[in-house]
Write a protein that holds these residues in place. Structure first.
Motif, mmCIF file in Angstrom:
data_model
loop_
_atom_site.group_PDB
_atom_site.id
_atom_site.type_symbol
_atom_site.label_atom_id
_atom_site.label_comp_id
_atom_site.label_asym_id
_atom_site.label_seq_id
_atom_site.Cartn_x
_atom_site.Cartn_y
_atom_site.Cartn_z
ATOM 1 N N ASP A 265 -53.565 47.220 45.938
ATOM 2 C CA ASP A 265 -52.626 46.914 44.738
ATOM 3 C C ASP A 265 -51.735 48.095 44.089
ATOM 4 O O ASP A 265 -51.002 47.730 43.579
ATOM 5 C CB ASP A 265 -53.978 46.815 43.742
ATOM 6 C CG ASP A 265 -55.099 45.762 44.221
ATOM 7 O OD1 ASP A 265 -54.715 44.745 44.949
ATOM 8 O OD2 ASP A 265 -56.165 46.020 44.155
ATOM 9 N N GLY A 365 -53.319 50.125 39.624
ATOM 10 C CA GLY A 365 -53.526 48.868 40.059
ATOM 11 C C GLY A 365 -54.758 48.274 39.816
ATOM 12 O O GLY A 365 -55.370 47.177 40.361
ATOM 13 N N GLY A 368 -56.699 44.176 40.536
ATOM 14 C CA GLY A 368 -56.505 43.431 41.819
ATOM 15 C C GLY A 368 -57.719 43.193 42.259
ATOM 16 O O GLY A 368 -57.838 41.920 42.976
ATOM 17 N N LYS A 529 -58.086 38.772 49.621
ATOM 18 C CA LYS A 529 -56.437 39.139 48.905
ATOM 19 C C LYS A 529 -55.699 38.635 50.000
ATOM 20 O O LYS A 529 -54.426 39.253 50.093
ATOM 21 C CB LYS A 529 -56.150 40.477 48.567
ATOM 22 C CG LYS A 529 -56.970 41.449 47.465
ATOM 23 C CD LYS A 529 -56.994 42.654 47.295
ATOM 24 C CE LYS A 529 -57.838 43.077 46.373
ATOM 25 N NZ LYS A 529 -57.778 44.722 46.054
ATOM 26 N N HIS A 532 -52.195 37.792 48.208
ATOM 27 C CA HIS A 532 -51.432 39.258 47.850
ATOM 28 C C HIS A 532 -50.803 39.763 49.135
ATOM 29 O O HIS A 532 -49.865 40.384 49.063
ATOM 30 C CB HIS A 532 -52.379 40.122 47.208
ATOM 31 C CG HIS A 532 -51.852 41.442 46.562
ATOM 32 N ND1 HIS A 532 -51.121 41.609 45.813
ATOM 33 C CD2 HIS A 532 -52.219 42.779 47.192
ATOM 34 C CE1 HIS A 532 -50.894 42.933 45.539
ATOM 35 N NE2 HIS A 532 -51.531 43.426 46.466
#
Length: 619
Positions: A265, A365, A368, A529, A532
């Motif tokens: 993140d 971050g 995240g 994630k 991401h």
């Protein structure tokens, strides 16, 4: 961080305000001032983190002096809000966020909190209505505490400042302390002091003589799940939203410091910010990281270095800050609160380096893990929306990842549950033996009355959540009940250094997008994630993009000292809260097991509460 305080009281207004301002002024600030009118007073020790903030003296007053504002934080929708106010005929005297918030209150009254997006806590004194209006941002990233003392209301950005405005020290809130001991702080509006409360995230407070109203002003909007035609469209849309969040949070007139832990993140925040240089509202960016012990679980320096090598930029490295227990005792005593956590204090040397280099804003971050991890909730989503093909596609992926038996069995259970009437599903959920149980239940050492109180509070919170699986998870993430104290601790730590932390992945725009993305785009093939990671491929090293885990920061340094305290003075100090026989058994369990096990957090919680009670009884 700007320190703010407010008083609504009949007597001793100037004395209360001076005492509170003296506490706030212990942190670095550029300006200090007070305002009063009748029974109301405001105070601010202002830290300028943007060029626009210099245009607004705080407390920031209307032309006729009948309204005044104190404000900590920044807005992420300042451009949009400015246009809307101008379109409605408002006259803006400068470009500060403070002016926008004050004019928003004049335009929309108590609904102004919903119109202001960002990270903030503010108080508006309205002499015409004889009210104080207080609000805190949607995620609770800026602290605000208050206490109603008879007909008086005291509010401030720190517990210590609130206490300084009271006539006497309140009693201890043992119910809250019990929650803190076992790491189950679901009474997030409470503090260690009875009657001193935390204004919850997404809430506002309106007070007039003898009356106080606290209400929620923001919840995640009910919106359909976003369905793009391809993964590539999800990736492009996500990258655009994250870029926009970084742009909105990077506004400063000084060097912008960015944490680069080497995790997914913070590394992504830095990598995209570096790619956006020249278009960001900051003169320059600088990367900072922590250097853990070589080869230990905290060692991720190689990942952080790979990010700045990839972007051909410099990296400032700092050691972990690992003080003795005396440091934590002093920290809690200064703040009139429980001491901070060990892993929160680890970043102090890094943050000192940021401040020394001239930064006042640092991006991180945070958010995240909460909004991007994803879950197996994709079965629930596809069943609810009757997407048969998508359900089967996810099942095939899971069979390839986890095997046929476990995947098919799991999917069938989800289908059966979805077919049951809602009351039956709810009854089954609440009949589970672990529903509302505590993390320390296997070795419960709380007094039976307090243990029952903590369980009851937790169960009540869980019962009030939405029943829908995804809505339930999103509501818990937005409220961030178990994280609210951590947010406050990090804010007060940075405030002592003259820093303001900002979290692009906690902006309202970002979380509303993330909450609308299907779970199978966030969590895929057993990988959290997923969206991401794919969006960041090519912007930072594959070694970081594909990291299966992240660093942890076990803290065994203090265990022997805490153990000695448990065997001597701790049990006496905690006597109102614990069953002495069970507490002794808990300590024995700690002796017989490795220190870095699942009981570390409640073990540290015992120390935090002991330290607080000892410090407070000494005053």
């Amino acid at each position: 961080m700007t320190g703010i305080a407010a008083v609504f009281a009949d007597g001793l207004l100037s004395v209360r305000m001076q005492s509170m301002t003296d506490v706030l002024s212990r942190n670095p600030h550029d300006a200090r001032d007070q305002w009063s009118n009748g029974k109301m007073g405001l105070s601010a020790c202002t830290l300028f983190t943007t060029a626009e903030a210099k245009d607004a003296n705080q407390p920031h007053c209307s032309e006729d002096g009948q309204r005044a504002l104190v404000f900590d934080g920044f807005l992420t929708n300042c451009a949009e809000l400015r246009r809307e106010l101008l379109d409605r005929g408002a006259s803006l005297r400068n470009r500060s966020d403070e002016e926008l918030v004050l004019r928003s209150y004049e335009e929309w009254g108590d609904d102004c909190a919903l119109r202001t997006e960002g990270e903030f806590a503010f108080v508006i004194a309205d002499c015409r209505r004889q009210t104080l209006f207080c609000a805190r941002d949607h995620q609770g990233l800026r602290p605000l505490f208050y206490c109603q003392n008879g007909e008086a209301l005291i509010a401030a950005s720190s517990i210590a400042a609130v206490l300084a405005g009271l006539d006497r020290q309140p009693d201890f809130d043992y119910d809250y302390l019990a929650e803190a001991m076992v790491g189950e702080t679901y009474s997030v509006d409470r503090t260690p002091w009875k009657g001193v409360k935390r204004l919850n995230a997404s809430h506002c407070l309106i007070t007039s003589p003898g009356q106080i109203e606290v209400r929620r002003y923001y919840s995640l909007p009910s919106q359909p799940i976003r369905h793009y035609r391809s993964d590539e469209e999800y990736i492009e849309a996500y990258r655009d939203v994250l870029r926009d969040a970084i742009r909105r949070t990077s506004r400063t007139h000084l060097p912008l410091a960015i944490e680069v832990s080497g995790g997914l993140d913070s590394s992504a925040i830095y990598a995209l910010a570096h790619d956006m240089m020249g278009t960001l509202p900051a003169p320059e960016i600088r990367a900072y990281t922590l250097r853990g012990e070589a080869g230990a679980e905290s060692d991720e320096i190689a990942f952080a270095r790979s990010v700045t090598d990839f972007t051909d930029s410099d990296l400032t490295e700092s050691e972990l800050f690992r003080p003795d227990l005396d440091w934590f005792d002093a920290e809690g005593k200064r703040e009139r609160d429980l001491p901070t956590y060990t892993n929160a204090s680890h970043s102090i040397l890094m943050e000192q380096a940021m401040a020394k280099d001239g930064a006042r804003v640092t991006l991180n971050g945070q958010g995240g893990d909460q909004w991007l991890d994803g879950s197996f909730g994709y079965y629930h989503q596809t069943i609810q929306s009757r997407q048969v093909r998508r359900f089967l596609k996810n099942l095939r992926r899971d069979i390839a990842t986890y095997g046929t038996r476990s995947s098919v069995g799991f999917a069938l259970r989800k289908m059966i549950l979805a077919a049951l009437p809602k009351p039956v599903r709810l009854a089954l959920k609440r009949s589970r033996s672990d529903y509302g149980s505590l993390m320390v239940d296997p070795v419960q050492y709380l007094d039976a009355e307090y243990a029952a109180s903590v369980r009851s509070t937790k169960t009540s919170y869980l019962a009030a959540l939405p029943f829908d699986e995804i809505a339930n998870a999103n509501a818990r993430t937005l409220d961030a009940k178990l994280n609210q104290r951590s947010f406050d601790l990090m804010a007060r730590q940075r405030a002592r250094l003259g820093l303001e932390g900002r979290s692009p992945m906690c902006t309202r725009q970002f979380i509303e997008f993330a909450a609308s993305v299907p779970e199978d785009v966030k969590f895929r093939n057993g990988q959290t994630k997923w969206l991401h990671r794919e969006a960041m491929r090519g912007f930072m090293p594959d070694a970081v993009v594909d990291r299966p885990d992240k660093a942890s920061f076990p803290e065994a340094k203090h265990d022997q000292a805490i153990l000695r305290m448990c065997q001597t003075e701790m049990s006496g100090v905690l006597a109102p809260l614990v069953n002495s026989e069970q507490f002794s058994a808990f300590n024995t369990l700690r002796i017989e097991h490795d220190f870095d096990d699942i009981w570390d957090w409640p073990y540290w919680g015992c120390y935090l509460v002991t330290s607080f009670l000892q410090n407070s009884n000494e005053r």
